[in-house]
Design a protein around this motif. Sequence first.
Motif, short mmCIF file in Angstrom:
data_model
loop_
_atom_site.label_atom_id
_atom_site.label_comp_id
_atom_site.label_asym_id
_atom_site.label_seq_id
_atom_site.Cartn_x
_atom_site.Cartn_y
_atom_site.Cartn_z
N ALA A 34 -10.23 1.72 5.81
CA ALA A 34 -9.91 1.43 7.21
C ALA A 34 -8.50 0.86 7.33
O ALA A 34 -7.73 1.23 8.22
N ALA A 35 -8.15 -0.03 6.39
CA ALA A 35 -6.82 -0.64 6.43
C ALA A 35 -5.72 0.37 6.21
O ALA A 35 -4.60 0.23 6.73
N HIS A 36 -5.99 1.45 5.45
CA HIS A 36 -4.97 2.44 5.12
C HIS A 36 -4.93 3.63 6.07
O HIS A 36 -3.98 4.42 6.03
N LEU A 37 -5.96 3.80 6.91
CA LEU A 37 -6.13 5.05 7.65
C LEU A 37 -4.89 5.44 8.45
O LEU A 37 -4.32 6.53 8.26
N PHE A 38 -4.46 4.62 9.38
CA PHE A 38 -3.37 5.01 10.27
C PHE A 38 -2.03 5.09 9.54
O PHE A 38 -1.22 5.98 9.80
N ASP A 39 -1.80 4.17 8.60
CA ASP A 39 -0.56 4.22 7.84
C ASP A 39 -0.46 5.52 7.05
O ASP A 39 0.59 6.18 7.02
N HIS A 40 -1.54 5.93 6.40
CA HIS A 40 -1.53 7.19 5.64
C HIS A 40 -1.38 8.40 6.56
O HIS A 40 -0.69 9.37 6.21
N LEU A 41 -2.01 8.37 7.74
CA LEU A 41 -1.84 9.48 8.68
C LEU A 41 -0.39 9.59 9.15
O LEU A 41 0.14 10.70 9.29
N HIS A 42 0.25 8.45 9.40
CA HIS A 42 1.67 8.47 9.76
C HIS A 42 2.49 9.12 8.65
O HIS A 42 3.36 9.97 8.91
#
Length: 311
Positions: free
Chosen positions: A268-276
């Motif tokens: 969850a902590a990595h989801l948006f950063d990795h998608l960016h």
Amino acid sequence: MTEIETRVLRPDAAGIAEAARLLGAGALVSFPTETVYGLGGDARDSVAVARIFDAKGRPHFNPLIVHVPDLDAARRFADISGPVEALAKHFWPGPLTLVAPLAEGHGLSPLVTAGLDTVALRVPAHPAAQDVLRVFDGPVAAPSANPSGRISPTTAAHVLAGLAGKVDAVLDAGPCPVGLESTIVGGTPLALLRPGGLAQEDIERVVGPLKTAGDTITAPGQLASHYAPNAAIRLNANAAHPGEVLLGFGPMQSDLNLSVTGDLIEAAAHLFDHLHTLDAMDRPIAVAPIPNCGLGRAINDRLRRAAAPRT
């Protein structure tokens, strides 16, 4: 919208004071919460709230979350009682948003509630958010600080990439620790309106089973297409097709991995950063299966909305 100079503020006493001053002057300030960076404006000021919608390109029928420093402050704007009060006492401050009936004389802009007779309220746990709210001493409407429907921001750099020139300042206090928007609960009987950074199981241990939300938009984050990168997304992929990049989960070969050990909190902590990061590669994104339990429900919710046909 005329472009403005977006300042970056430090999360020290001077930066907090300037953020609060700007909010009081009707400006827009992005600040970190434990979930994602929010795009804040005075929730009582219709011009400031309208600027939030304009900066994000957000549909005006989509309500906003109002941030306050504690339960006592929340009671000024909503009738918080019964099971909603039990949840507030148990989980605030934290990644839980509660939808409750508006209090008489609440003073909030009608744009915040999208014309509904309820308001979504949250008490964030992040120390920088708490500092801003306490110094400002007022309700702050703060959806995620990204163009509407796009990937939510978990760093100040993400905010600047999407909204530089459209907001007055960004309070940079580093990456958000949870990295996934708040869980939203409301209604009678209580319903899960949006899965998020607090697991449904934890909520149900306090108030019992939650019903499933209907199709009517009663809270933020319920649009079918939301949290989306520019690239197309393919879900439940065990391997990448030619030309795709792969977002993995668990022990597997991938371009980026949400959690090699299969830890849903880390994912969850990595989801948006990795998608960016993957979106910047300008290739379609394949995403490995995510277990649909605990925080996995919220991760899968965001991925389904990211992969939905664009509106």
